[in-house]
Write an enzyme that holds these catalytic residues in place. Structure first.
Site, PDB file in Angstrom:
ATOM      1  N   ASP A  68      -1.992  -1.113  -5.833  1.00 48.51           N
ATOM      2  CA  ASP A  68      -2.572  -0.053  -5.007  1.00 48.51           C
ATOM      3  C   ASP A  68      -3.079   1.050  -5.938  1.00 48.51           C
ATOM      4  O   ASP A  68      -2.314   1.553  -6.769  1.00 48.51           O
ATOM      5  CB  ASP A  68      -1.518   0.506  -4.048  1.00 48.51           C
ATOM      6  CG  ASP A  68      -2.053   1.591  -3.140  1.00 48.51           C
ATOM      7  OD1 ASP A  68      -3.262   1.902  -3.222  1.00 48.51           O
ATOM      8  OD2 ASP A  68      -1.270   2.134  -2.355  1.00 48.51           O
ATOM      9  N   ARG A 116       0.827  -1.198   0.000  1.00 43.69           N
ATOM     10  CA  ARG A 116       0.000   0.000   0.000  1.00 43.69           C
ATOM     11  C   ARG A 116       0.861   1.248   0.000  1.00 43.69           C
ATOM     12  O   ARG A 116       2.037   1.224   0.380  1.00 43.69           O
ATOM     13  CB  ARG A 116      -0.927   0.001   1.215  1.00 43.69           C
ATOM     14  CG  ARG A 116      -1.941  -1.128   1.174  1.00 43.69           C
ATOM     15  CD  ARG A 116      -2.900  -0.917   0.007  1.00 43.69           C
ATOM     16  NE  ARG A 116      -3.621  -2.145  -0.309  1.00 43.69           N
ATOM     17  CZ  ARG A 116      -3.865  -2.564  -1.540  1.00 43.69           C
ATOM     18  NH1 ARG A 116      -3.453  -1.889  -2.578  1.00 43.69           N
ATOM     19  NH2 ARG A 116      -4.530  -3.663  -1.748  1.00 43.69           N
ATOM     20  N   CYS A 117       0.254   2.332  -0.427  1.00 44.92           N
ATOM     21  CA  CYS A 117       0.900   3.633  -0.480  1.00 44.92           C
ATOM     22  C   CYS A 117       1.504   3.952   0.884  1.00 44.92           C
ATOM     23  O   CYS A 117       0.846   3.722   1.898  1.00 44.92           O
ATOM     24  CB  CYS A 117      -0.146   4.674  -0.847  1.00 44.92           C
ATOM     25  SG  CYS A 117       0.445   6.365  -0.854  1.00 44.92           S
ATOM     26  N   PRO A 118       2.717   4.409   0.911  1.00 44.55           N
ATOM     27  CA  PRO A 118       3.613   4.841  -0.159  1.00 44.55           C
ATOM     28  C   PRO A 118       4.687   3.815  -0.520  1.00 44.55           C
ATOM     29  O   PRO A 118       5.684   4.160  -1.149  1.00 44.55           O
ATOM     30  CB  PRO A 118       4.262   6.087   0.440  1.00 44.55           C
ATOM     31  CG  PRO A 118       4.440   5.712   1.885  1.00 44.55           C
ATOM     32  CD  PRO A 118       3.207   4.887   2.222  1.00 44.55           C
ATOM     33  N   ASP A 153       0.715   8.357  -7.777  1.00 43.62           N
ATOM     34  CA  ASP A 153       1.970   8.532  -7.040  1.00 43.62           C
ATOM     35  C   ASP A 153       3.216   8.333  -7.891  1.00 43.62           C
ATOM     36  O   ASP A 153       4.175   9.104  -7.772  1.00 43.62           O
ATOM     37  CB  ASP A 153       2.043   7.561  -5.859  1.00 43.62           C
ATOM     38  CG  ASP A 153       1.064   7.893  -4.765  1.00 43.62           C
ATOM     39  OD1 ASP A 153       0.475   8.997  -4.803  1.00 43.62           O
ATOM     40  OD2 ASP A 153       0.884   7.056  -3.861  1.00 43.62           O
TER      41      ASP A 153
END
Length: 73
Positions: free
Chosen positions: A41, A14-16, A47
């Site tokens: 994600d 998951r981010c980041p 991103d």
């Protein structure tokens, strides 16, 4: 999309984390080489291109869950 020089399997992260992995490992390839980030994600769609703009690397494109980045420096 052409064959990448390095593939980063960030599926399930998951981010980041996908961007962090890209930042840590892009230095492993030569300038001009392509790193493919595999990420599922939804935030990666925004991103990864944003990180490329901030770090002056080329966002080559995306195909599904695969994001290609060309090292610029």
């Amino acid at each position: 999309m052409s064959d990448p020089d390095l593939v980063l399997d960030c599926l399930g992260m998951r981010c980041p984390l996908p961007v962090i992995q890209l930042a840590r490992r892009i230095g492993e390839v030569e300038v001009g080489a392509v790193v493919r980030v595999l990420a599922d994600d939804p935030a990666a769609r925004v991103d990864i291109p944003a990180w490329c703009r901030m770090r002056a690397h080329e966002f080559v494109g995306a195909d599904g869950n695969a994001y290609d980045v060309r090292r610029a420096s």
